[in-house]
Design a protein around this motif. Structure first.
Motif, PDB file in Angstrom:
ATOM      1  N   ALA A  51       0.875  -1.176   0.000  1.00  0.00           N
ATOM      2  CA  ALA A  51       0.000   0.000   0.000  1.00  0.00           C
ATOM      3  C   ALA A  51       0.915   1.231   0.000  1.00  0.00           C
ATOM      4  CB  ALA A  51      -0.882  -0.006   1.251  1.00  0.00           C
ATOM      5  N   TRP A  52       0.347   2.388  -0.228  1.00  0.00           N
ATOM      6  CA  TRP A  52       1.106   3.622  -0.069  1.00  0.00           C
ATOM      7  C   TRP A  52       1.576   3.694   1.384  1.00  0.00           C
ATOM      8  CZ3 TRP A  52       2.521   6.687  -3.993  1.00  0.00           C
ATOM      9  CH2 TRP A  52       1.797   6.652  -5.176  1.00  0.00           C
ATOM     10  N   HIS A  53       2.779   4.158   1.603  1.00  0.00           N
ATOM     11  CA  HIS A  53       3.308   4.276   2.959  1.00  0.00           C
ATOM     12  C   HIS A  53       4.480   5.254   2.965  1.00  0.00           C
ATOM     13  CE1 HIS A  53       5.758   1.130   1.076  1.00  0.00           C
ATOM     14  NE2 HIS A  53       6.696   1.363   1.983  1.00  0.00           N
ATOM     15  N   SER A  54       4.928   5.605   4.161  1.00  0.00           N
ATOM     16  CA  SER A  54       6.111   6.462   4.307  1.00  0.00           C
ATOM     17  C   SER A  54       6.914   5.983   5.513  1.00  0.00           C
ATOM     18  CB  SER A  54       5.713   7.931   4.480  1.00  0.00           C
ATOM     19  OG  SER A  54       5.015   8.123   5.691  1.00  0.00           O
ATOM     20  N   HIS A  55       8.157   6.433   5.571  1.00  0.00           N
ATOM     21  CA  HIS A  55       9.062   6.097   6.677  1.00  0.00           C
ATOM     22  C   HIS A  55       9.631   7.387   7.227  1.00  0.00           C
ATOM     23  CE1 HIS A  55       8.930   1.859   5.502  1.00  0.00           C
ATOM     24  NE2 HIS A  55       8.968   2.313   4.263  1.00  0.00           N
ATOM     25  N   PRO A  56       9.613   7.571   8.548  1.00  0.00           N
ATOM     26  CA  PRO A  56      10.029   8.857   9.115  1.00  0.00           C
ATOM     27  C   PRO A  56      11.483   9.224   8.835  1.00  0.00           C
ATOM     28  CG  PRO A  56       9.782   7.222  10.857  1.00  0.00           C
ATOM     29  CD  PRO A  56       9.243   6.609   9.599  1.00  0.00           C
ATOM     30  N   LEU A  57      12.348   8.230   8.622  1.00  0.00           N
ATOM     31  CA  LEU A  57      13.762   8.508   8.343  1.00  0.00           C
ATOM     32  C   LEU A  57      14.192   7.926   6.996  1.00  0.00           C
ATOM     33  CD1 LEU A  57      15.181   7.946  11.934  1.00  0.00           C
ATOM     34  CD2 LEU A  57      14.766  10.127  10.768  1.00  0.00           C
ATOM     35  N   GLY A  58      13.236   7.606   6.128  1.00  0.00           N
ATOM     36  CA  GLY A  58      13.542   7.069   4.807  1.00  0.00           C
ATOM     37  C   GLY A  58      13.665   5.558   4.824  1.00  0.00           C
ATOM     38  N   GLN A  59      13.880   5.000   3.622  1.00  0.00           N
ATOM     39  CA  GLN A  59      13.982   3.547   3.483  1.00  0.00           C
ATOM     40  C   GLN A  59      14.959   3.204   2.363  1.00  0.00           C
ATOM     41  OE1 GLN A  59      10.631   1.318   1.737  1.00  0.00           O
ATOM     42  NE2 GLN A  59      10.856  -0.154   3.419  1.00  0.00           N
ATOM     43  N   ILE A 107      15.543  -6.646   0.298  1.00  0.00           N
ATOM     44  CA  ILE A 107      15.837  -6.430   1.707  1.00  0.00           C
ATOM     45  C   ILE A 107      15.428  -4.992   1.993  1.00  0.00           C
ATOM     46  CG2 ILE A 107      17.625  -6.308   3.471  1.00  0.00           C
ATOM     47  CD1 ILE A 107      19.231  -8.296   1.650  1.00  0.00           C
ATOM     48  N   ALA A 108      14.557  -4.793   2.959  1.00  0.00           N
ATOM     49  CA  ALA A 108      14.083  -3.463   3.325  1.00  0.00           C
ATOM     50  C   ALA A 108      14.751  -3.044   4.628  1.00  0.00           C
ATOM     51  CB  ALA A 108      12.568  -3.466   3.490  1.00  0.00           C
ATOM     52  N   LEU A 109      15.355  -1.866   4.623  1.00  0.00           N
ATOM     53  CA  LEU A 109      16.020  -1.318   5.809  1.00  0.00           C
ATOM     54  C   LEU A 109      15.492   0.086   6.072  1.00  0.00           C
ATOM     55  CD1 LEU A 109      19.634  -2.360   4.807  1.00  0.00           C
ATOM     56  CD2 LEU A 109      18.190  -3.477   6.519  1.00  0.00           C
ATOM     57  N   GLN A 110      15.092   0.325   7.305  1.00  0.00           N
ATOM     58  CA  GLN A 110      14.612   1.631   7.718  1.00  0.00           C
ATOM     59  C   GLN A 110      14.881   1.816   9.195  1.00  0.00           C
ATOM     60  OE1 GLN A 110      12.136  -0.479   5.929  1.00  0.00           O
ATOM     61  NE2 GLN A 110      12.152  -1.651   7.817  1.00  0.00           N
ATOM     62  N   GLU A 111      14.835   3.046   9.651  1.00  0.00           N
ATOM     63  CA  GLU A 111      15.086   3.356  11.057  1.00  0.00           C
ATOM     64  C   GLU A 111      13.797   3.802  11.735  1.00  0.00           C
ATOM     65  OE1 GLU A 111      19.249   5.240  11.715  1.00  0.00           O
ATOM     66  OE2 GLU A 111      18.420   6.086   9.865  1.00  0.00           O
ATOM     67  N   THR A 112      13.765   3.617  13.048  1.00  0.00           N
ATOM     68  CA  THR A 112      12.626   4.080  13.828  1.00  0.00           C
ATOM     69  C   THR A 112      12.883   5.497  14.335  1.00  0.00           C
ATOM     70  OG1 THR A 112      13.516   3.138  15.858  1.00  0.00           O
ATOM     71  CG2 THR A 112      12.000   1.764  14.611  1.00  0.00           C
ATOM     72  N   LEU A 113      11.827   6.237  14.474  1.00  0.00           N
ATOM     73  CA  LEU A 113      11.858   7.560  15.088  1.00  0.00           C
ATOM     74  C   LEU A 113      10.685   7.611  16.048  1.00  0.00           C
ATOM     75  CD1 LEU A 113      13.121  10.397  15.212  1.00  0.00           C
ATOM     76  CD2 LEU A 113      11.492  11.074  13.416  1.00  0.00           C
ATOM     77  N   ASP A 114      10.972   7.853  17.306  1.00  0.00           N
ATOM     78  CA  ASP A 114       9.932   7.860  18.338  1.00  0.00           C
ATOM     79  C   ASP A 114       9.125   6.559  18.323  1.00  0.00           C
ATOM     80  OD1 ASP A 114      10.712  10.456  19.128  1.00  0.00           O
ATOM     81  OD2 ASP A 114       9.413  11.353  17.596  1.00  0.00           O
TER      82      ASP A 114
END
Length: 136
Positions: A51-59, A107-114
């Motif tokens: 689905a459409w989505h976003s990541h707070p620190l990118g992906q 392989i999906a890599l992303q960071e968490t924020l809060d």
């Protein structure tokens, strides 16, 4: 050192509310603080997509097999291939998945924020998915 063996990795179905078609998620992980890194191996059967989505620190997506499509909201739809590395900037609404005739794994890599690493939104319509590829 912590080694997770391939044979021990859990595989789950991509939740229907966040994926169209069949997608599986393997080896999902979250690193302990102070690291913010999270990730997984995601396999899309032909025609499957997020689905459409976003990541707070990118992906970052590292494509390990197949052919896929991706699009940032308001931009063109692009094709990518095994061996490609994709970067989607922070807070950019986007989607990605396989093409109609070939599966794709990344392989999906992303960071968490809060404590949050993704914001899920509405599903990609068939019209959006089947739109022409960008020419640039």
């Amino acid at each position: 050192m912590d080694i997770k063996r391939k044979a021990d990795l859990e595989t789950v179905e991509g939740p229907e509310e966040y994926f169209t078609g069949k997608a599986t998620i393997t080896g999902q992980f979250k690193r302990d603080d102070p690291s913010r890194l999270t990730g997984a191996i995601v396999h899309f059967e032909p025609g499957a997509r997020t689905a459409w989505h976003s990541h707070p620190l990118g992906q970052t997506l590292i494509v390990t097999e197949g052919v896929g499509w991706t699009q940032i909201d308001g931009g063109g739809k692009y094709e990518f291939y095994e061996g490609d590395i994709l970067w989607c900037p922070a807070d950019k609404k986007h989607w990605h998945g396989a093409t109609p005739h070939e599966g794709m794994t990344h392989i999906a890599l992303q960071e968490t924020l809060d404590g949050k690493n993704v914001t899920w939104m509405e599903k990609v319509t068939d019209e959006e998915y089947h739109a022409e590829l960008a020419k640039d």
